[in-house]
Design a protein around this motif. Structure first.
Motif, short mmCIF file in Angstrom:
data_model
loop_
_atom_site.label_atom_id
_atom_site.label_comp_id
_atom_site.label_asym_id
_atom_site.label_seq_id
_atom_site.Cartn_x
_atom_site.Cartn_y
_atom_site.Cartn_z
N THR A 91 -8.58 10.88 -8.06
CA THR A 91 -9.47 9.83 -8.63
C THR A 91 -9.33 9.85 -10.27
OG1 THR A 91 -11.01 10.22 -7.07
CG2 THR A 91 -11.97 8.68 -8.57
N ILE B 269 -6.07 8.75 -11.31
CA ILE B 269 -6.11 7.26 -11.18
C ILE B 269 -6.50 6.74 -12.47
CG2 ILE B 269 -6.96 5.15 -10.27
CD1 ILE B 269 -6.87 6.87 -7.58
N LEU B 270 -7.86 7.26 -12.80
CA LEU B 270 -8.53 6.61 -14.01
C LEU B 270 -7.74 6.93 -15.42
CD1 LEU B 270 -12.07 7.59 -13.13
CD2 LEU B 270 -11.18 5.48 -13.02
N ILE C 246 -4.84 4.57 -15.79
CA ILE C 246 -5.26 3.23 -16.19
C ILE C 246 -5.30 3.30 -17.79
CG2 ILE C 246 -7.12 1.37 -16.39
CD1 ILE C 246 -7.56 2.51 -13.22
N GLU D 266 1.37 -0.54 -13.21
CA GLU D 266 0.46 -0.70 -11.97
C GLU D 266 0.98 -0.14 -10.84
OE1 GLU D 266 1.23 -2.81 -14.22
OE2 GLU D 266 -0.75 -3.16 -15.30
N ILE E 280 0.07 3.23 -10.20
CA ILE E 280 -1.52 3.63 -10.13
C ILE E 280 -1.93 3.05 -8.53
CG2 ILE E 280 -3.76 2.59 -10.88
CD1 ILE E 280 -2.54 2.14 -13.34
N LEU E 281 -1.37 2.02 -8.17
CA LEU E 281 -1.80 1.53 -6.83
C LEU E 281 -1.19 2.49 -5.69
CD1 LEU E 281 -0.88 -2.26 -7.18
CD2 LEU E 281 -3.06 -1.25 -7.17
#
Lengths: 162, 495
Positions: free
Chosen positions: B17, B20-21, B24, B106, B109-110
């Motif tokens: 998590t 991911i943040l 971004i 992205e 990220i995905l």
């Protein structure tokens, strides 16, 4: 009286849903969808799920259907296009679905469902909030990841050019 | 375990998590050209999670977050597999040609979000978590499959994936709601208690709900008849994503099916001391056995007629899902053991085969059999590696695929004469698959050169193919380490 309310709401929901799938004009389908959602909201309220009912009205009716209507209206020439409802092998599908419907109805009538004694709840929001932040904390957090990912994905797909 | 103390067992998920943040935010500072550097951040996070999991090792099975998920060796085993698949996917994505001319921040990220979803999928013990984790994985996969902008096939893949995905998860949700209606609980173990109290009164409802739920789970592992999306999605998606989809969500789906059936209908431990007899009015095992047989047969028969190697591998992956499902209805610890071992070897050989296809596609822009003609003369090493993967996918000794299949068949045969027919169908299917796998080999070595490949550059992805080929061969001869790990990870949480 309560029985009649239920049947009226159910009839309203299903009749609207039938128009959604049979109407040849996309815009009619979208408007019928609006009414189907209103019927579902009515069913929630009938079941004393007032919070879910309000959410249904706000999100599905106020948000999603309006978005669909805007999508249709802003798409060039889409209202003049006749959307064809071509479907193949209707007989086989009808047969299969009749069997499924029969099974489901038999199941609903015969099964000893888990029943909770009916009592009029005073507050649903409070208990929903407690459940979300205690019993279902992890799903609640995972939803936020899901929404974040969906947001990124939607932005990626909608991005113009490179 | 309470919500706060559960966090101690959730570190790998928390690392993902945080990654991911972080990605971004960092993505904002990279220009489109440099956006592939986001992949390095993803890699760092995944490797960190991998190290954390492997160092902390197996723990005692525990329920976390008041029963929403559980942490046990069984789940950790699949998490390691998923991490390996994702790390490989990110490594090959760096050299995927189709992705080279667009913004890819992205994309990575995905991919990490999918990994997080898969983590929850293998540890879910609550209907809501089951549904949510499947949705996380599916929705991110829709976007990843359609990531090639302006590519019609990729957009088609994405759209088909969305339609089938939405439909199957709707059906599954209906099944889950029936289960909730029967027992008034979303927790696997409370459901089990509730079903025990019902005795046989709700056989029809239970039967229908399980079939409906299986529609959702079967969609994830692309079991027949929920497989229709597979070939088109696998063909249209970027090859690195195809390889990923053919391995990681399938392993996670298998894990979820095992956990679901084991927790709700099974006995203590992994498929031992069966209490399935309680619901004997329903032919569970026969139903699963028939599905497994149909899945492998349909996958193999359609794979015979493909002209694109990528599409052939898509159908063959359906068949492999069928082989793995074969060990489900026997309801034995040995069956689960076979599935887990097969999942490891399948990961190695299938990723390897897809990456060879990707090298060819990077060099020629196509993935038809024609591009493989005469590859044995132009690029002997690549052709030999591909041959190894084909042998392994068929299950010919001395490759890992043979060992995997051996364990699966052993589990089926040991279950007794009532399952002999399933083993026979499995064996016949292996023979059918031999034809189309060997057809690739024949095309590479015994046909006139036609491939437009001039020189295979020995870098990046080629090294990865070799890295996958070595264990495919070694585990075919000496597989004790894998067998040991699988044996230790057979502990599943049960209440």
């Amino acid at each position: 009286m309560a029985e009649i309310t239920f049947w009226l709401l159910a009839l309203f929901t299903i009749a609207s849903a039938v128009i959604v799938v049979t109407s040849r004009q996309l815009i009619y389908s979208a408007v019928a969808l609006l009414f189907s959602f209103i019927g579902v909201a009515g069913l929630y309220i009938y079941l004393w799920a007032d919070f879910i009912g309000v959410v249904q009205i706000m999100i599905y009716i106020g948000g999603i259907t309006i978005l669909i209507l805007f999508g249709i209206m802003l798409t060039n020439k889409i209202t003049s296009v006749r959307i064809s409802h071509t479907s193949v092998q209707r007989r086989i599908a009808a047969g299969g679905l009749t069997v499924l419907l029969g099974l489901l109805i038999t199941m609903i009538i015969k099964t000893p469902w888990y029943l909770v004694a009916a009592s009029e709840p005073t507050q649903t929001v409070e208990s929903i909030g407690k459940m979300l932040l205690i019993d279902y904390l992890l799903p609640f957090e995972v939803v936020s990841i899901l929404l974040l990912g969906a947001l990124i994905g939607a932005a990626t797909l909608a991005r113009r050019g490179r | 375990m309470t919500n706060l103390t559960s966090l101690n067992y959730l570190q790998p998920e928390l690392i993902l998590t945080a990654t991911i943040l972080l990605m971004i935010v960092v993505d904002l500072f990279y220009s489109a050209k440099k956006s592939r550097r986001i992949g390095l951040w993803a890699l760092a996070g995944l490797v960190l999670a991998f190290i954390y999991i492997t160092v902390s090792g197996f723990n005692i099975p525990t329920a976390l977050f008041l029963g929403s998920i559980s942490s046990d060796p069984f789940g950790i085993f699949f998490k390691v597999l998923i991490l390996l698949a994702t790390i490989m996917t990110i490594l090959v994505s760096f050299s995927e040609r189709d992705l080279s001319n667009q913004r890819v921040g992205e994309y990575y990220i995905l991919l990490v979000i999918v990994t997080l979803g898969l983590f929850f999928m293998v540890s879910a013990t609550d209907l809501i978590m089951v549904y949510l984790s499947i949705e996380v994985v599916s929705i991110m996969s829709f976007v990843l499959a359609g990531y090639l902008r302006g590519n019609r096939r990729s957009s088609e893949a994405s759209l088909k994936y969305v339609i089938y995905g939405a439909f199957s998860s709707g059906i599954m949700l209906f099944g889950l709601s029936i289960l909730f209606g029967l027992t008034g609980s979303t927790n696997f173990f409370d459901i089990r208690t509730g079903l025990m109290e019902l005795q046989n009164g709700a056989d029809l409802a239970l039967m229908l709900s399980t079939v409906l739920i299986f529609a959702g789970l079967g969609y994830k592992i692309s079991a027949v008849p929920f497989h229709y999306w597979t070939p088109d999605v696998y063909e249209g998606a970027p090859t690195s994503i195809t390889a990923f989809l053919s391995v990681a969500p399938k392993a996670a789906g298998m894990a979820l099916i095992i956990r679901f059936f084991n927790s709700i209908l099974g006995g203590e431990g992994v498929f031992t001391e069966l209490e399935w007899g309680t619901f004997s009015a329903i032919p569970w095992t026969q139903l699963l056995a028939v599905l497994a047989a149909v899945t492998m047969t349909v996958g193999n028969l359609i794979a015979l007629r493909q002209t694109s190697v990528k599409r052939m591998l898509a159908y063959s992956s359906i068949a492999h899902a069928g082989y793995m499902m074969m060990a489900l209805p026997v309801l034995s610890q040995q069956g689960v053991y076979g599935i887990m071992i097969y999942a490891v070897f399948y990961l190695l050989m299938n990723l390897g085969a897809f990456y060879v296809v990707m090298i060819i596609a990077n060099a020629t822009g196509q993935e038809d059999y024609d591009q493989f003609r005469g590859l044995g003369h132009k690029a002997p090493l690549l052709a030999i590696l591909m041959t190894l993967f084909m042998f392994s996918l068929t299950g010919i000794p001395p490759t890992a695929g043979f060992i995997g299949k051996f364990y699966l068949f052993a589990a089926v045969i040991k279950a007794g004469p009532s399952f002999y027919w399933l083993a026979i169908i499995g064996a016949l299917n292996s023979v059918i698959s031999l034809y189309y796998y060997m057809y690739v080999v024949k095309t590479m070595f015994f046909t006139q050169e036609k491939t437009s490949i001039t020189q295979i550059e020995f870098k990046g992805i080629s090294i990865l193919v070799i890295v996958l080929a070595i264990p495919t061969l070694i585990f075919g001869i000496y597989w004790t380490p894998i067998a040991d790990i699988v044996h230790k990870s057979l502990a599943i949480f049960i209440r």
